[in-house]
Design a protein around this motif. Structure first.
Motif, PDB file in Angstrom:
ATOM      1  N   ASN A 168      13.262  -2.904   1.943  1.00 24.06           N
ATOM      2  CA  ASN A 168      12.049  -2.486   1.185  1.00 24.06           C
ATOM      3  C   ASN A 168      11.301  -1.281   2.098  1.00 24.06           C
ATOM      4  O   ASN A 168      12.225  -0.167   2.547  1.00 24.06           O
ATOM      5  CB  ASN A 168      11.094  -3.509   1.135  1.00 24.06           C
ATOM      6  CG  ASN A 168      10.749  -4.481   2.054  1.00 24.06           C
ATOM      7  OD1 ASN A 168      11.481  -5.458   2.599  1.00 24.06           O
ATOM      8  ND2 ASN A 168       9.292  -4.362   2.560  1.00 24.06           N
ATOM      9  N   ASP A 169      10.291  -1.308   2.587  1.00 21.64           N
ATOM     10  CA  ASP A 169       9.406  -0.103   3.121  1.00 21.64           C
ATOM     11  C   ASP A 169      10.370   0.705   3.979  1.00 21.64           C
ATOM     12  O   ASP A 169      10.971   0.201   4.917  1.00 21.64           O
ATOM     13  CB  ASP A 169       8.227  -0.524   4.044  1.00 21.64           C
ATOM     14  CG  ASP A 169       7.248  -1.562   3.367  1.00 21.64           C
ATOM     15  OD1 ASP A 169       7.690  -1.940   2.098  1.00 21.64           O
ATOM     16  OD2 ASP A 169       6.417  -2.013   4.026  1.00 21.64           O
ATOM     17  N   PRO A 170      10.159   2.039   4.080  1.00 17.91           N
ATOM     18  CA  PRO A 170      10.575   2.853   5.246  1.00 17.91           C
ATOM     19  C   PRO A 170       9.766   2.663   6.454  1.00 17.91           C
ATOM     20  O   PRO A 170       8.558   2.249   6.451  1.00 17.91           O
ATOM     21  CB  PRO A 170      10.453   4.404   4.797  1.00 17.91           C
ATOM     22  CG  PRO A 170       9.046   4.213   3.483  1.00 17.91           C
ATOM     23  CD  PRO A 170       9.420   2.872   3.251  1.00 17.91           C
ATOM     24  N   TYR A 230      13.950   0.875   8.250  1.00 14.47           N
ATOM     25  CA  TYR A 230      13.524   0.464   6.917  1.00 14.47           C
ATOM     26  C   TYR A 230      13.597  -1.263   7.263  1.00 14.47           C
ATOM     27  O   TYR A 230      14.192  -1.930   7.951  1.00 14.47           O
ATOM     28  CB  TYR A 230      14.263   0.476   5.960  1.00 14.47           C
ATOM     29  CG  TYR A 230      15.801   0.689   6.163  1.00 14.47           C
ATOM     30  CD1 TYR A 230      16.465  -0.783   6.041  1.00 14.47           C
ATOM     31  CD2 TYR A 230      16.582   1.660   6.306  1.00 14.47           C
ATOM     32  CE1 TYR A 230      18.033  -0.723   6.237  1.00 14.47           C
ATOM     33  CE2 TYR A 230      18.102   1.655   6.864  1.00 14.47           C
ATOM     34  CZ  TYR A 230      18.584   0.205   6.635  1.00 14.47           C
ATOM     35  OH  TYR A 230      20.116   0.477   6.640  1.00 14.47           O
ATOM     36  N   GLN A 231      12.659  -1.985   6.355  1.00 11.34           N
ATOM     37  CA  GLN A 231      12.428  -3.215   6.139  1.00 11.34           C
ATOM     38  C   GLN A 231      13.841  -3.823   5.693  1.00 11.34           C
ATOM     39  O   GLN A 231      14.347  -3.552   4.756  1.00 11.34           O
ATOM     40  CB  GLN A 231      11.318  -3.576   5.533  1.00 11.34           C
ATOM     41  CG  GLN A 231       9.974  -3.453   6.025  1.00 11.34           C
ATOM     42  CD  GLN A 231       9.674  -4.374   7.143  1.00 11.34           C
ATOM     43  OE1 GLN A 231       9.516  -5.663   6.944  1.00 11.34           O
ATOM     44  NE2 GLN A 231      10.036  -3.969   8.422  1.00 11.34           N
ATOM     45  N   TYR A 232      14.228  -4.780   6.493  1.00 18.14           N
ATOM     46  CA  TYR A 232      15.741  -4.984   6.369  1.00 18.14           C
ATOM     47  C   TYR A 232      16.182  -6.636   6.302  1.00 18.14           C
ATOM     48  O   TYR A 232      15.695  -7.051   7.385  1.00 18.14           O
ATOM     49  CB  TYR A 232      16.733  -4.362   7.119  1.00 18.14           C
ATOM     50  CG  TYR A 232      18.284  -4.302   7.162  1.00 18.14           C
ATOM     51  CD1 TYR A 232      18.756  -4.488   5.755  1.00 18.14           C
ATOM     52  CD2 TYR A 232      19.029  -4.322   8.159  1.00 18.14           C
ATOM     53  CE1 TYR A 232      20.190  -4.460   5.781  1.00 18.14           C
ATOM     54  CE2 TYR A 232      20.326  -4.372   8.169  1.00 18.14           C
ATOM     55  CZ  TYR A 232      20.942  -4.319   6.796  1.00 18.14           C
ATOM     56  OH  TYR A 232      22.141  -4.550   6.790  1.00 18.14           O
ATOM     57  N   PHE A 277      -2.630  -8.273   9.112  1.00 17.37           N
ATOM     58  CA  PHE A 277      -3.007  -7.356   9.921  1.00 17.37           C
ATOM     59  C   PHE A 277      -1.726  -6.635  10.318  1.00 17.37           C
ATOM     60  O   PHE A 277      -0.930  -7.325  11.090  1.00 17.37           O
ATOM     61  CB  PHE A 277      -3.668  -8.063  11.292  1.00 17.37           C
ATOM     62  CG  PHE A 277      -3.845  -6.874  12.464  1.00 17.37           C
ATOM     63  CD1 PHE A 277      -4.404  -5.880  12.297  1.00 17.37           C
ATOM     64  CD2 PHE A 277      -3.629  -7.532  13.682  1.00 17.37           C
ATOM     65  CE1 PHE A 277      -4.780  -5.085  13.114  1.00 17.37           C
ATOM     66  CE2 PHE A 277      -3.912  -6.391  14.517  1.00 17.37           C
ATOM     67  CZ  PHE A 277      -4.380  -5.328  14.545  1.00 17.37           C
ATOM     68  N   ARG A 278      -1.289  -5.652   9.762  1.00 22.97           N
ATOM     69  CA  ARG A 278       0.049  -5.032   9.842  1.00 22.97           C
ATOM     70  C   ARG A 278       0.136  -3.618   9.512  1.00 22.97           C
ATOM     71  O   ARG A 278      -0.763  -3.004   9.126  1.00 22.97           O
ATOM     72  CB  ARG A 278       1.198  -5.844   8.957  1.00 22.97           C
ATOM     73  CG  ARG A 278       0.589  -5.915   7.554  1.00 22.97           C
ATOM     74  CD  ARG A 278       1.597  -6.847   6.745  1.00 22.97           C
ATOM     75  NE  ARG A 278       1.253  -6.902   5.129  1.00 22.97           N
ATOM     76  CZ  ARG A 278       0.386  -7.785   4.671  1.00 22.97           C
ATOM     77  NH1 ARG A 278      -0.117  -8.615   5.437  1.00 22.97           N
ATOM     78  NH2 ARG A 278       0.085  -7.808   3.302  1.00 22.97           N
ATOM     79  N   ASP A 279       1.466  -3.106   9.707  1.00 19.01           N
ATOM     80  CA  ASP A 279       1.919  -1.726   9.419  1.00 19.01           C
ATOM     81  C   ASP A 279       1.566  -0.903  10.374  1.00 19.01           C
ATOM     82  O   ASP A 279       0.682   0.208   9.704  1.00 19.01           O
ATOM     83  CB  ASP A 279       1.783  -1.467   8.058  1.00 19.01           C
ATOM     84  CG  ASP A 279       2.386  -2.752   7.139  1.00 19.01           C
ATOM     85  OD1 ASP A 279       3.196  -3.490   7.607  1.00 19.01           O
ATOM     86  OD2 ASP A 279       1.810  -2.943   6.125  1.00 19.01           O
ATOM     87  N   PRO A 280       1.386  -0.720  11.598  1.00 17.59           N
ATOM     88  CA  PRO A 280       0.838   0.192  12.489  1.00 17.59           C
ATOM     89  C   PRO A 280       1.534   1.587  12.285  1.00 17.59           C
ATOM     90  O   PRO A 280       2.638   1.848  12.191  1.00 17.59           O
ATOM     91  CB  PRO A 280       1.346  -0.270  13.933  1.00 17.59           C
ATOM     92  CG  PRO A 280       2.270  -1.081  13.671  1.00 17.59           C
ATOM     93  CD  PRO A 280       2.129  -1.987  12.234  1.00 17.59           C
ATOM     94  N   SER A 325       9.519  -1.628  -6.614  1.00 17.41           N
ATOM     95  CA  SER A 325       7.933  -2.036  -6.753  1.00 17.41           C
ATOM     96  C   SER A 325       8.114  -3.535  -6.665  1.00 17.41           C
ATOM     97  O   SER A 325       9.053  -4.300  -7.090  1.00 17.41           O
ATOM     98  CB  SER A 325       7.337  -1.719  -8.136  1.00 17.41           C
ATOM     99  OG  SER A 325       6.463  -2.530  -8.353  1.00 17.41           O
ATOM    100  N   TRP A 326       7.011  -4.288  -5.595  1.00 19.37           N
ATOM    101  CA  TRP A 326       7.146  -5.746  -5.670  1.00 19.37           C
ATOM    102  C   TRP A 326       6.795  -6.458  -6.943  1.00 19.37           C
ATOM    103  O   TRP A 326       6.829  -7.457  -7.022  1.00 19.37           O
ATOM    104  CB  TRP A 326       5.899  -5.949  -4.665  1.00 19.37           C
ATOM    105  CG  TRP A 326       6.064  -5.841  -3.397  1.00 19.37           C
ATOM    106  CD1 TRP A 326       5.373  -4.866  -2.397  1.00 19.37           C
ATOM    107  CD2 TRP A 326       7.376  -6.256  -2.492  1.00 19.37           C
ATOM    108  NE1 TRP A 326       6.051  -4.896  -0.928  1.00 19.37           N
ATOM    109  CE2 TRP A 326       7.144  -5.869  -1.069  1.00 19.37           C
ATOM    110  CE3 TRP A 326       8.135  -7.337  -2.513  1.00 19.37           C
ATOM    111  CZ2 TRP A 326       8.093  -6.163  -0.231  1.00 19.37           C
ATOM    112  CZ3 TRP A 326       9.150  -7.593  -1.602  1.00 19.37           C
ATOM    113  CH2 TRP A 326       9.018  -6.991  -0.298  1.00 19.37           C
ATOM    114  N   ASP A 327       6.129  -5.657  -8.086  1.00 27.25           N
ATOM    115  CA  ASP A 327       5.616  -6.218  -9.182  1.00 27.25           C
ATOM    116  C   ASP A 327       6.826  -6.565 -10.293  1.00 27.25           C
ATOM    117  O   ASP A 327       6.657  -7.232 -10.997  1.00 27.25           O
ATOM    118  CB  ASP A 327       4.541  -5.525  -9.926  1.00 27.25           C
ATOM    119  CG  ASP A 327       3.530  -5.617  -8.703  1.00 27.25           C
ATOM    120  OD1 ASP A 327       3.046  -6.536  -8.344  1.00 27.25           O
ATOM    121  OD2 ASP A 327       2.995  -4.683  -8.525  1.00 27.25           O
TER     122      ASP A 327
END
Ligand code: FRU
Length: 474
Positions: A20-22, A36-38, A147-150, A285-287
C-alpha cells in the motif's frame, strides 16, 4: 497475475505480496528511493514491512531488499508509513512503530509511536532510542492509538516532522515536532485540525513549499461525499496556505481533492535535484481494493507527477522523464466525427501501454466517449458530457467480477471550447490528466490484456485530434 507479462512496465509494483502507501520517497546519494508498506507473505494487508526500490529517472525502477520488518517489541505489529531524509551521508527513515498488547481483561491495547532507522541505501538499522516520539507528547485528549505517518524534513540544520493524529473531538489533526538530531524530539504545535470538517483521522501528511506557497497534503478517513469534489470514504486532499517559519503557524484555505479517480491514496512528494516537486501515490483504494484471485502480488503506484500551483490549485503533470521513452508517434489532426459514425477506430491507435493526448472540440453535443481496453465484451470509458460539463471514468465493463464502485465523475473546463485529455495506460492502470494537469483521475482496471482496442464516438458532431506514443521502457 503470476504471469510477468501482466506486470505494469513503468509503474512500481511489489515483487510479491501486498503493497500500500508509498513511504520514504527521498533523494539519497543522487538516486530516488521509494519504500512502501509491504506484506511479503500474502496478497492481503498484514504485519507491515517496508519494501524498497530506487530509480534515477522515476520510470525504470530497481527492487532492493526489504528495509524494515516488524521485529522489535515496540513495532511488533507493524512498521507503518513514514518518510526519509539524507543526513551526513546517512539515509534516515522515520516510521510509525505499532504495538498491540492483549491486556488481562482480554481487551487489546494499541499504541502507535514514531521510530527511526538509519542506513546506507540498502541496509537499515533501527535506533536504540526507539520509539523516539510517544503520543503522550501530544496535547491532552489526543488519541494514543491513532498517531502515525511521520513526514520528516530538514531545514537550516533542524529536523522537523509532521504527524497525523486524532484530536479529542475524534477528527484529524496534524502535529509538528522538531529535533536537533532526529532522535530527541520536541512537540512544537498543532499545525492544522479538521474540527470534524474533513473526515475523521488524517493519515499520511506531507508539507512543502511550492511556487511561493505552502501546501499541506493529508489523506482523511471516512469522508462524506460532497458534490463531485469529495467521495465517500478515504480521500486525499490538499490545502494551500501561508506558513511562518518563525511562529510555525499555517494559515490555509479550504481543501480540494488531489485526484478524482477511483484509485488514489496516501501521496508523498520528493524534491528533485533540479528543484521539482514530484508526487507519487498508492493507486488503489481502501474502500474497494481488489486483487484478482489468481494474482501473486497486489498494489501499484501512480506515475510520479510534477506539481505546480496555478491560482492556488494543484497542477499535476507526469514526470518529464517519461518522454525519453516515447516511441512510434501517431498523430491525427481534426478528425470529423458524428453520431452516425458509431465507434470509430484509428489505424495505429490501440494498445495497453501508451501516452496519448486527445483534444476534442466542444460543439455543444451531448457526449463524447473514448473507449479503452476494449473488445467485444469489455471497455473502459471516458465520457465527456458537454451539457453537464463532466468527465466520467466508467469501468463497469473492465473485467471486475465483484460489484464495486465503477464510475466516478468530475466537473471539467474547456478552453476556447476545447478539452484536452492526456491518457496514460500501463496495462491495468489508467491515469487521465485534464487540460495540462488541472485535474487528474486515476483508476485501476482488470481487463484481460487481449482487449486493446481504442475507439471514439459522439452523439452529436465534433472534431478531435489525437497524438499517441507507445512507451518502450527496455
Ligand atoms: C494509510 C495507512 C497509514 C498506515 C498504513 C498502514 O493507507 O492506513 O495511515 O501507516 O496505511 O499500512
Amino acid at each position: 497475475m503470476s504471469n510477468p507479462e501482466r506486470r505494469p512496465v513503468f509503474h512500481v509494483t511489489p515483487p510479491s505480496g501486498w503493497m500500500n502507501d508509498p513511504n520514504g520517497f527521498s533523494l539519497y546519494k543522487g538516486e530516488y528511493h521509494l519504500f512502501y508498506q509491504y506484506h511479503p507473505y500474502s496478497t492481503a494487508w498484514g504485519p507491515m514491512h517496508w519494501g524498497h526500490c530506487k530509480t534515477k529517472d522515476f520510470i525504470r525502477w530497481e527492487q532492493l531488499p526489504c528495509a524494515l520488518a516488524p521485529d522489535s517489541e515496540y513495532d511488533g505489529q507493524g512498521c507503518f508509513s513514514g518518510s526519509a531524509v539524507e543526513h551526513n551521508g546517512k539515509h534516515i527513515l522515520m516510521y510509525t512503530s505499532v504495538r498491540e498488547q492483549k491486556l488481562e481483561d482480554g481487551t487489546r491495547l494499541i499504541r502507535q509511536t514514531q521510530s527511526i532507522a538509519e542506513g546506507d541505501g540498502i541496509n537499515y538499522v533501527k535506533a536504540e532510542q526507539n520509539p523516539v516520539i510517544l503520543a503522550e507528547m501530544l496535547p491532552e485528549g489526543s488519541s494514543l492509538a491513532d498517531f502515525r505517518d511521520p513526514r520528516i524534513w530538514k531545514d537550516k540544520g533542524v529536523f522537523y516532522s509532521v504527524i497525523g493524529s486524532r484530536n479529542a473531538d475524534g477528527s484529524g489533526q496534524i502535529a509538528l515536532f522538531s529535533s536537533a538530531d532526529a532522535l530527541e524530539w520536541q512537540f512544537e504545535r498543532i499545525l492544522d485540525r479538521s474540527e470534524n470538517r474533513y473526515g475523521s483521522m488524517w493519515e499520511c501528511p506531507d508539507f512543502f513549499r511550492l511556487d511561493q506557497k505552502q501546501v499541506l497534503i493529508v489523506s482523511p478517513q471516512l469522508m462524506r461525499a460532497e458534490g463531485l469534489e469529495f467521495h465517500n470514504g478515504n480521500n486525499s486532499v490538499y490545502f494551500v496556505g501561508e506558513y511562518s517559519d518563525e511562529s510555525k503557524e499555517f494559515a490555509r484555505k479550504e481543501a480540494h481533492v488531489i485526484d478524482y479517480g477511483m484509485d488514489f491514496y496516501a501521496p508523498q512528494t520528493v524534491e528533485t535535484e533540479d528543484g521539482r516537486r514530484v508526487m507519487i501515490a498508492w493507486m488503489q483504494s481502501w474502500d474497494n481494493y481488489l486483487t484478482p484471485e489468481d494474482a501473486d502480488w497486489s498494489g501499484v503506484m501512480t506515475i510520479p507527477r510534477e506539481l505546480f500551483l496555478k491560482e492556488e490549485k494543484l497542477i499535476q503533470v507526469p514526470v518529464k522523464e517519461l518522454e525519453k521513452y516515447h516511441t512510434e508517434e501517431i498523430a491525427y489532426q481534426n478528425i470529423r466525427l458524428e453520431k452516425g459514425d458509431g465507434t470509430v477506430k484509428l489505424a495505429g491507435v490501440e494498445g495497453r501501454i501508451f501516452d496519448m493526448t486527445v483534444e476534442v472540440q466542444d460543439n455543444g453535443f451531448g457526449s463524447f466517449e473514448i473507449t479503452l481496453a476494449a473488445d467485444v465484451k469489455n471497455k473502459t470509458s471516458l465520457i465527456y458530457d458537454s451539457k453537464k460539463r463532466t468527465l466520467t471514468t466508467d469501468r463497469t465493463y473492465s473485467g471486475l467480477v465483484r460489484d464495486v464502485v465503477s464510475t466516478r465523475s468530475m466537473y471539467v473546463d474547456t478552453y476556447n471550447d476545447k478539452l484536452s485529455l492526456r491518457i496514460l495506460m500501463d496495462k491495468y492502470t489508467l491515469e487521465v490528466f485534464v487540460n495540462g494537469g488541472e485535474q487528474a483521475m486515476s483508476t485501476l482496471i482488470y481487463t484481460d490484456l487481449s482487449a486493446a482496442d481504442i475507439g471514439f464516438s459522439c452523439d452529436g458532431k465534433t472534431v478531435f485530434s489525437v497524438k499517441k506514443y507507445n512507451l518502450d521502457i527496455g
